[in-house]
Design an enzyme around this catalytic site. Sequence first.
Site, PDB file in Angstrom:
ATOM      1  N   LYS A  33      -6.551 -10.773  -5.990  1.00 11.25           N
ATOM      2  CA  LYS A  33      -7.770 -10.937  -5.210  1.00 11.25           C
ATOM      3  C   LYS A  33      -8.839  -9.956  -5.685  1.00 11.25           C
ATOM      4  O   LYS A  33      -8.539  -8.808  -6.030  1.00 11.25           O
ATOM      5  CB  LYS A  33      -7.454 -10.689  -3.727  1.00 11.25           C
ATOM      6  CG  LYS A  33      -8.620 -10.884  -2.782  1.00 11.25           C
ATOM      7  CD  LYS A  33      -8.175 -10.623  -1.353  1.00 11.25           C
ATOM      8  CE  LYS A  33      -9.354 -10.739  -0.378  1.00 11.25           C
ATOM      9  NZ  LYS A  33      -8.935 -10.448   1.012  1.00 11.25           N
TER      10      LYS A  33
ATOM     11  N   LYS B 247       0.814  -1.218   0.000  1.00  8.23           N
ATOM     12  CA  LYS B 247       0.000   0.000   0.000  1.00  8.23           C
ATOM     13  C   LYS B 247       0.849   1.271   0.000  1.00  8.23           C
ATOM     14  O   LYS B 247       0.370   2.334  -0.391  1.00  8.23           O
ATOM     15  CB  LYS B 247      -0.952  -0.003   1.199  1.00  8.23           C
ATOM     16  CG  LYS B 247      -2.043  -1.063   1.091  1.00  8.23           C
ATOM     17  CD  LYS B 247      -3.016  -1.000   2.257  1.00  8.23           C
ATOM     18  CE  LYS B 247      -4.110  -2.046   2.110  1.00  8.23           C
ATOM     19  NZ  LYS B 247      -5.088  -1.997   3.222  1.00  8.23           N
TER      20      LYS B 247
ATOM     21  N   LYS C 257     -12.603  -4.316  -3.771  1.00  7.52           N
ATOM     22  CA  LYS C 257     -13.432  -3.139  -4.020  1.00  7.52           C
ATOM     23  C   LYS C 257     -12.596  -1.900  -4.319  1.00  7.52           C
ATOM     24  O   LYS C 257     -13.115  -0.885  -4.779  1.00  7.52           O
ATOM     25  CB  LYS C 257     -14.352  -2.876  -2.827  1.00  7.52           C
ATOM     26  CG  LYS C 257     -13.661  -2.654  -1.483  1.00  7.52           C
ATOM     27  CD  LYS C 257     -14.699  -2.488  -0.372  1.00  7.52           C
ATOM     28  CE  LYS C 257     -14.075  -2.178   0.988  1.00  7.52           C
ATOM     29  NZ  LYS C 257     -13.378  -3.342   1.564  1.00  7.52           N
TER      30      LYS C 257
END
Length: 329
Positions: free
Chosen positions: A193, A112, A196
Amino acid sequence: MSKKVLSGIQPSGSLTLGNYIGAIKNFVKLQKEHECFFMVVDLHAITVAQDPAALRENSESVAALYLAAGIDPKIANVYMQSHVTQHAELGWILTTLTAMGELERMTQFKDKSSGKDSVGAGLFVYPSLMAADILVYNADLVPVGEDQKQHLELTRDLAGRFNHRFGDFFTVPEPYIPEVGARIMSLDDAGKKMSKSNPNAGSYIALLDPPDVIRKKISRATTDSGREVVFDPANKPEISNLMSIYAECSGLSLQQIADQYEGQMYGGFKKNLGEVLVATLEPLQQRYQEIRSSGELGNILAEGAERARIVAAQTLAGVKERMGFLPVR
């Protein structure tokens, strides 16, 4: 005594079919056998910048989807993480027991923060808050995906570290990872994966997607070369991912699906999968709308938080006593 189960989902976007299959469906099963605490983890969501109006809307949406999917607030605790302040307080305490090196090794932080000039400290230390989420209830089981196992290992290490330093107190939690369906992959790349946060909306099925959007996304989903509908994750990851979704939503086994489509091409399989998903999600969407319009969601969250606070406050008091904090008079 029944075991305690803790889990939560961030309100940072539309929940996906991956969230439903990999997490929420299991929440519904677990509530029947265990004492369950299911949070909307809004404190985790703010590790990256959030629009206040969007955060409020997404928080209510996730909570309503929990209920629409079948979580019963009469037997499971459904609440906002920020409504139980003991999470944040124990999170700080556990941060002081966490080594910098442990946090630097977290692959999610590396992913991230990669390529960014500035990264908030919250993103760095949030595994300690996640550990507090679990330990504040002395949870026995934690439903986690493969990508969260590293964080659970840190939680187990911190529980053991506290127990060694201050005397046995915390339960060392175990992961709960279902064998099938725990990791639903992206529709455009089965190597990633379903998420969203993916900027390509065609890569995921959102739980609130209209039927026509669901059908279109499945029809455009990436498939492997060849034409056989067979479950072979190593050699045919794309069709294997779609078969996993089909199995989870239809109740058929992977072998039954392979038999049903033997000798057929992908087109018919994908068309039928679209209808299976519509049939699965339409009732959930209807219940969701009923819950949102009923005005009861706030009361349900307040009651869940009140029950959770009773357990969390007792745990936190025990932690502070062992560490030498003066009691509140």
